[in-house]
Design an enzyme around this catalytic site. Structure first.
Site, PDB file in Angstrom:
ATOM      1  N   TRP A   1       0.817  -1.224   0.000  1.00  0.00           N
ATOM      2  CA  TRP A   1       0.000   0.000   0.000  1.00  0.00           C
ATOM      3  C   TRP A   1       0.848   1.271   0.000  1.00  0.00           C
ATOM      4  CZ3 TRP A   1       1.837   2.582   4.051  1.00  0.00           C
ATOM      5  CH2 TRP A   1       2.343   1.824   5.122  1.00  0.00           C
TER       6      TRP A   1
ATOM      7  N   LYS B   1      -2.341  -8.186  -7.929  1.00  0.00           N
ATOM      8  CA  LYS B   1      -3.179  -8.002  -6.751  1.00  0.00           C
ATOM      9  C   LYS B   1      -2.605  -6.846  -5.939  1.00  0.00           C
ATOM     10  CE  LYS B   1      -2.986  -9.204  -2.663  1.00  0.00           C
ATOM     11  NZ  LYS B   1      -3.544  -7.943  -2.019  1.00  0.00           N
ATOM     12  N   PRO B   2      -3.246  -5.688  -5.926  1.00  0.00           N
ATOM     13  CA  PRO B   2      -2.756  -4.576  -5.116  1.00  0.00           C
ATOM     14  C   PRO B   2      -3.150  -4.788  -3.648  1.00  0.00           C
ATOM     15  CG  PRO B   2      -4.772  -3.931  -6.211  1.00  0.00           C
ATOM     16  CD  PRO B   2      -4.459  -5.313  -6.686  1.00  0.00           C
ATOM     17  N   ALA B   3      -2.657  -3.934  -2.768  1.00  0.00           N
ATOM     18  CA  ALA B   3      -3.022  -4.016  -1.358  1.00  0.00           C
ATOM     19  C   ALA B   3      -4.490  -3.621  -1.192  1.00  0.00           C
ATOM     20  CB  ALA B   3      -2.128  -3.103  -0.529  1.00  0.00           C
TER      21      ALA B   3
ATOM     22  N   GLY C   1       6.669  -6.353  -0.431  1.00  0.00           N
ATOM     23  CA  GLY C   1       5.955  -6.257   0.844  1.00  0.00           C
ATOM     24  C   GLY C   1       6.860  -6.684   1.970  1.00  0.00           C
ATOM     25  N   SER C   2       6.265  -7.143   3.055  1.00  0.00           N
ATOM     26  CA  SER C   2       7.059  -7.507   4.230  1.00  0.00           C
ATOM     27  C   SER C   2       7.835  -8.799   4.012  1.00  0.00           C
ATOM     28  CB  SER C   2       6.128  -7.684   5.430  1.00  0.00           C
ATOM     29  OG  SER C   2       5.228  -8.756   5.157  1.00  0.00           O
TER      30      SER C   2
ATOM     31  N   GLU D   1      10.864  -8.120  -3.178  1.00  0.00           N
ATOM     32  CA  GLU D   1      11.315  -6.802  -2.694  1.00  0.00           C
ATOM     33  C   GLU D   1      10.726  -6.651  -1.307  1.00  0.00           C
ATOM     34  OE1 GLU D   1      13.523  -5.411  -6.091  1.00  0.00           O
ATOM     35  OE2 GLU D   1      13.388  -4.842  -3.988  1.00  0.00           O
TER      36      GLU D   1
ATOM     37  N   CYS E   1      10.237   1.486   2.316  1.00  0.00           N
ATOM     38  CA  CYS E   1      11.136   0.365   2.612  1.00  0.00           C
ATOM     39  C   CYS E   1      12.580   0.821   2.718  1.00  0.00           C
ATOM     40  CB  CYS E   1      11.022  -0.680   1.515  1.00  0.00           C
ATOM     41  SG  CYS E   1      11.409   0.003  -0.107  1.00  0.00           S
TER      42      CYS E   1
ATOM     43  N   GLU F   1      11.762  -2.831  11.585  1.00  0.00           N
ATOM     44  CA  GLU F   1      11.404  -1.711  10.713  1.00  0.00           C
ATOM     45  C   GLU F   1      10.238  -0.961  11.357  1.00  0.00           C
ATOM     46  OE1 GLU F   1       9.629  -3.130   7.078  1.00  0.00           O
ATOM     47  OE2 GLU F   1      10.850  -1.727   5.929  1.00  0.00           O
TER      48      GLU F   1
HETATM   49  N1  LIG Z   1      11.661  -3.700  -0.951  1.00  0.00           N
HETATM   50  C1  LIG Z   1      10.753  -2.922  -1.498  1.00  0.00           C
HETATM   51  O1  LIG Z   1      10.868  -2.456  -2.653  1.00  0.00           O
HETATM   52  C2  LIG Z   1       9.526  -2.585  -0.711  1.00  0.00           C
HETATM   53  C3  LIG Z   1       8.667  -1.603  -1.206  1.00  0.00           C
HETATM   54  C4  LIG Z   1       7.523  -1.284  -0.451  1.00  0.00           C
HETATM   55  C5  LIG Z   1       7.247  -1.928   0.756  1.00  0.00           C
HETATM   56  N2  LIG Z   1       8.106  -2.871   1.193  1.00  0.00           N
HETATM   57  C6  LIG Z   1       7.858  -3.532   2.469  1.00  0.00           C
HETATM   58  O2  LIG Z   1       6.450  -3.842   2.599  1.00  0.00           O
HETATM   59  C7  LIG Z   1       6.066  -3.736   3.964  1.00  0.00           C
HETATM   60  C8  LIG Z   1       4.895  -2.794   4.096  1.00  0.00           C
HETATM   61  O3  LIG Z   1       3.923  -3.085   3.119  1.00  0.00           O
HETATM   62  P1  LIG Z   1       2.663  -3.973   3.520  1.00  0.00           P
HETATM   63  O4  LIG Z   1       2.239  -3.687   4.911  1.00  0.00           O
HETATM   64  O5  LIG Z   1       1.644  -3.848   2.429  1.00  0.00           O
HETATM   65  O6  LIG Z   1       3.290  -5.432   3.451  1.00  0.00           O
HETATM   66  P2  LIG Z   1       2.505  -6.824   3.518  1.00  0.00           P
HETATM   67  O7  LIG Z   1       3.526  -7.850   3.313  1.00  0.00           O
HETATM   68  O8  LIG Z   1       1.633  -6.896   4.711  1.00  0.00           O
HETATM   69  O9  LIG Z   1       1.505  -6.792   2.243  1.00  0.00           O
HETATM   70  C9  LIG Z   1       2.037  -6.647   0.968  1.00  0.00           C
HETATM   71  C10 LIG Z   1       1.041  -7.256  -0.020  1.00  0.00           C
HETATM   72  O10 LIG Z   1       0.935  -8.634   0.269  1.00  0.00           O
HETATM   73  C11 LIG Z   1      -0.431  -9.003   0.432  1.00  0.00           C
HETATM   74  N3  LIG Z   1      -0.497 -10.136   1.358  1.00  0.00           N
HETATM   75  C12 LIG Z   1      -0.429 -10.113   2.695  1.00  0.00           C
HETATM   76  N4  LIG Z   1      -0.500 -11.381   3.179  1.00  0.00           N
HETATM   77  C13 LIG Z   1      -0.606 -12.207   2.099  1.00  0.00           C
HETATM   78  C14 LIG Z   1      -0.719 -13.606   1.912  1.00  0.00           C
HETATM   79  N5  LIG Z   1      -0.739 -14.461   2.952  1.00  0.00           N
HETATM   80  N6  LIG Z   1      -0.832 -14.104   0.648  1.00  0.00           N
HETATM   81  C15 LIG Z   1      -0.830 -13.265  -0.409  1.00  0.00           C
HETATM   82  N7  LIG Z   1      -0.719 -11.916  -0.314  1.00  0.00           N
HETATM   83  C16 LIG Z   1      -0.609 -11.406   0.935  1.00  0.00           C
HETATM   84  C17 LIG Z   1      -1.088  -7.753   0.929  1.00  0.00           C
HETATM   85  O11 LIG Z   1      -2.478  -7.800   0.670  1.00  0.00           O
HETATM   86  C18 LIG Z   1      -0.381  -6.698   0.086  1.00  0.00           C
HETATM   87  O12 LIG Z   1      -0.969  -6.640  -1.188  1.00  0.00           O
HETATM   88  C19 LIG Z   1       7.279  -3.215   4.697  1.00  0.00           C
HETATM   89  O13 LIG Z   1       7.981  -4.263   5.289  1.00  0.00           O
HETATM   90  C20 LIG Z   1       8.127  -2.584   3.604  1.00  0.00           C
HETATM   91  O14 LIG Z   1       9.494  -2.544   3.933  1.00  0.00           O
HETATM   92  C21 LIG Z   1       9.250  -3.216   0.499  1.00  0.00           C
HETATM   93  O1  LIG Z   2       8.912   1.579  -0.185  1.00  0.00           O
HETATM   94  C1  LIG Z   2       9.459   1.151  -1.118  1.00  0.00           C
HETATM   95  C2  LIG Z   2       9.729   1.900  -2.380  1.00  0.00           C
HETATM   96  O2  LIG Z   2      10.443   1.066  -3.252  1.00  0.00           O
HETATM   97  C3  LIG Z   2      10.437   3.167  -2.037  1.00  0.00           C
HETATM   98  S1  LIG Z   2      11.043   4.045  -3.399  1.00  0.00           S
HETATM   99  O3  LIG Z   2       9.993   5.005  -3.795  1.00  0.00           O
HETATM  100  O4  LIG Z   2      11.325   3.096  -4.504  1.00  0.00           O
HETATM  101  O5  LIG Z   2      12.263   4.715  -2.913  1.00  0.00           O
END
Ligand SMILES: NC(=O)c1ccc[n+]([C@@H]2O[C@H](COP(=O)([O-])OP(=O)(O)OC[C@H]3O[C@@H](n4cnc5c(N)ncnc54)[C@H](O)[C@@H]3O)[C@@H](O)[C@H]2O)c1
Ligand SMILES: O=C[C@H](O)CS(=O)(=O)O
Length: 484
Positions: free
Chosen positions: A157, A181-183, A234-235, A256, A290, A387
């Site tokens: 998200w 699939k977006p958040a 995501g996480s 990522e 992130c 984090e």
């Molecule tokens: N490395 C990167 O480029 C990057 C970029 C953005 C965010 N992040 C990380 O993402 C995290 C924050 O984002 P978040 O809260 O949306 O993360 P999240 O992992 O909770 O969710 C990310 C996505 O995964 C989906 N999801 C969650 N559980 C799932 C499951 N069991 N099966 C399938 N899909 C599932 C969510 O609906 C969402 O679309 C932080 O840890 C951040 O560091 C990393």
């Molecule tokens: O949160 C994760 C994103 O990848 C950050 S950035 O906009 O690419 O720096």
């Protein structure tokens, strides 16, 4: 109320096989504005059955899409880029409404998101193979790079548009259809991208967006053998789970994941520049990126001066509704995000940290939080290991270069790292010593479509953007041609 120049960009249906549709059972998810709590609308609560249809439609569309000359795919991507930029104001309003970031940041993200489509429109035309010096007189040795097939993407998200185009750009450029699939918290930005993809001429089935039950949708994406590639942002916890779910069908993975970025200020740093970089890195998107500085290490000799300057700069941040002029910090995405920031602050203060600024929920209510700075933070506190994903700047003290690098590397994460110094020998030694996929030297902002974005250790696999971003959607084929 959200007023768009083009109201058709706000879609409350999903996009599957070129059609806009509701969930099979008609169930929906409500989407709210984190700054006001108001309902923005609903999107379908889809599950495995709809996901399977999207995957099968992608499979049906793949042969024609891969046969399109790269230049033709590039032209469609270029048109998509142009449409995103032409609708940037509406897309930014949508993003700020559903995610909360200040309008200026949303506009920045829309440009950033479009840049990946533009970049990979160009990269599509540079997919090259090889001819090698054959060891046989009657055979020729060729290597081609071909699209891997149907791809799936699951995105977070915090960057509702850029995390999608950073995947769809290389996928479509390589000749791979993608199901996204977006958040659940920020679906409208993704659906608006689908509106513009359709207008750009992306064929039915090549780009689908489905919203709903993440486990059910993810379960189908990770188990369906038609999906040859999964890209997840995501996480780390969810990334680990998806990796396990993909194992039975040996899918190619891009992950990522989470970060815990160190931000090191050495005693020879330009302190004003370091404060500017720390503010940019720490408080962008209210600390919900992130690559945010998560731990700020300051060398003894400049600790007090840096702390005072940082507090002065953080105090100038204007907290409010991201749609309001001049706001530089919006709300956190939801209540549990605020609870995590409070947990980290309480833990640190309970273990001896000092509060220099903020530390409380903002008087605006909802999920607004005060920009916060803590001093005398140490490795035994939660904020050193987890984090925070919020507007909390914890200051750690260090004496020597080796100590700084050891402290910075003392984490299972390795996404981004930053440091400020003007000594060239120190810069080389520290840049090479940091265990991180990306390093910012004398800057707190590093993200661009031309550079490889990604982490090491448990921050993920693969790279997005740059010339490397195509590799994740291509497979290498060796052709041994006899009978010469
Ligand atoms: N490395 C990167 O480029 C990057 C970029 C953005 C965010 N992040 C990380 O993402 C995290 C924050 O984002 P978040 O809260 O949306 O993360 P999240 O992992 O909770 O969710 C990310 C996505 O995964 C989906 N999801 C969650 N559980 C799932 C499951 N069991 N099966 C399938 N899909 C599932 C969510 O609906 C969402 O679309 C932080 O840890 C951040 O560091 C990393
Ligand atoms: O949160 C994760 C994103 O990848 C950050 S950035 O906009 O690419 O720096």
């Amino acid at each position: 109320m959200l007023t768009l120049k083009d109201p058709s960009l706000l879609r409350q249906q999903c996009f599957i096989a070129g059609e806009w549709c509701d969930a099979d059972g008609g169930a929906t998810i409500t989407v709210t504005n984190p700054a006001t709590g108001e309902t923005l609308g609903t999107v379908p609560q889809m599950g495995a059955a709809e996901t399977r249809r999207a995957i099968e439609a992608a499979h049906a569309a793949w042969p024609a899409w891969r046969r399109q000359p790269a230049k033709a795919r590039a032209a469609i991507l270029r048109k998509w880029n142009d449409l995103i930029l032409a609708n940037a104001d509406d897309l930014a309003l949508l993003m700020t409404a559903e995610q909360g970031k200040p309008l200026a940041e949303s506009k920045g993200e829309i440009s950033y998101a479009a840049s990946f489509i533009e970049w990979f429109a160009e990269e599509a035309k540079r997919i090259a193979g090889e001819t090698l010096a054959s060891p046989w007189p009657d055979k020729r040795v060729l290597v081609t790079r071909e699209p891997i097939g149907v791809s799936a993407a699951i995105t977070p998200w915090n960057f509702p548009a850029a995390m999608i185009t950073r995947k769809a750009g290389p996928a479509l450029a390589a000749g791979c259809p993608m199901v996204v699939k977006p958040a659940e918290l920020t679906p409208f930005s993704a659906l608006a991208l689908a509106v513009l993809a359709e207008r750009a001429g992306v064929p039915a089935g090549v780009f689908s967006v489905i919203t709903g039950a993440s486990r059910a949708i993810g379960g189908e994406m990770t188990s369906n053998p038609i999906v040859r590639k999964l890209s997840f942002t995501g996480s780390t916890a969810v990334g680990r789970l998806l990796m396990e779910q993909c194992a039975p069908t040996i899918k190619k993975l891009s992950l990522e994941l989470g970060g815990n970025a160190p931000f090191i200020v050495f005693d020879d740093a330009d302190l004003d520049a370091a404060v500017e970089g720390a503010i940019a890195s720490k408080y962008r998107n209210a600390g919900q990126t992130c690559v945010c500085a998560n731990r700020i290490y300051v060398q003894d000799g400049v600790y007090d001066a840096f702390a005072a300057k940082l507090v002065e700069a953080a105090r100038k941040l204007k907290v409010g509704n991201g749609a309001d002029a001049g706001v530089t910090q919006g709300p956190l995405i939801e209540e549990k995000a605020v609870a995590k920031v409070e947990e980290h602050i309480a833990d640190a203060l309970g273990k001896g940290a000092r509060l220099l600024l903020g530390g409380q929920r903002h008087e605006l209510g909802h999920s607004f939080f005060q920009p916060t700075v803590l001093a005398d933070v140490d490795a035994g506190m939660l904020v050193a290991r987890e984090e925070t994903f919020g507007p909390l700047a914890p200051l750690f003290r260090f004496k020597t270069d080796d100590e700084a690098v050891a402290l910075a590397n003392d984490t299972e994460f390795g996404l981004a790292a930053y440091f400020y110094s003007r000594d060239i020998g120190r810069i080389w030694r520290v840049a090479e010593g940091l265990e991180s996929g990306m390093v910012g030297v004398n800057t707190g902002l590093i993200s661009t479509e031309i550079a490889p974005f990604g982490g090491v250790k448990q921050s993920g696999l693969g790279r997005e953007g740059s010339t490397h971003g195509m590799d994740d959607y291509l497979v290498i084929k060796y052709i041994c041609m006899g009978g010469i």
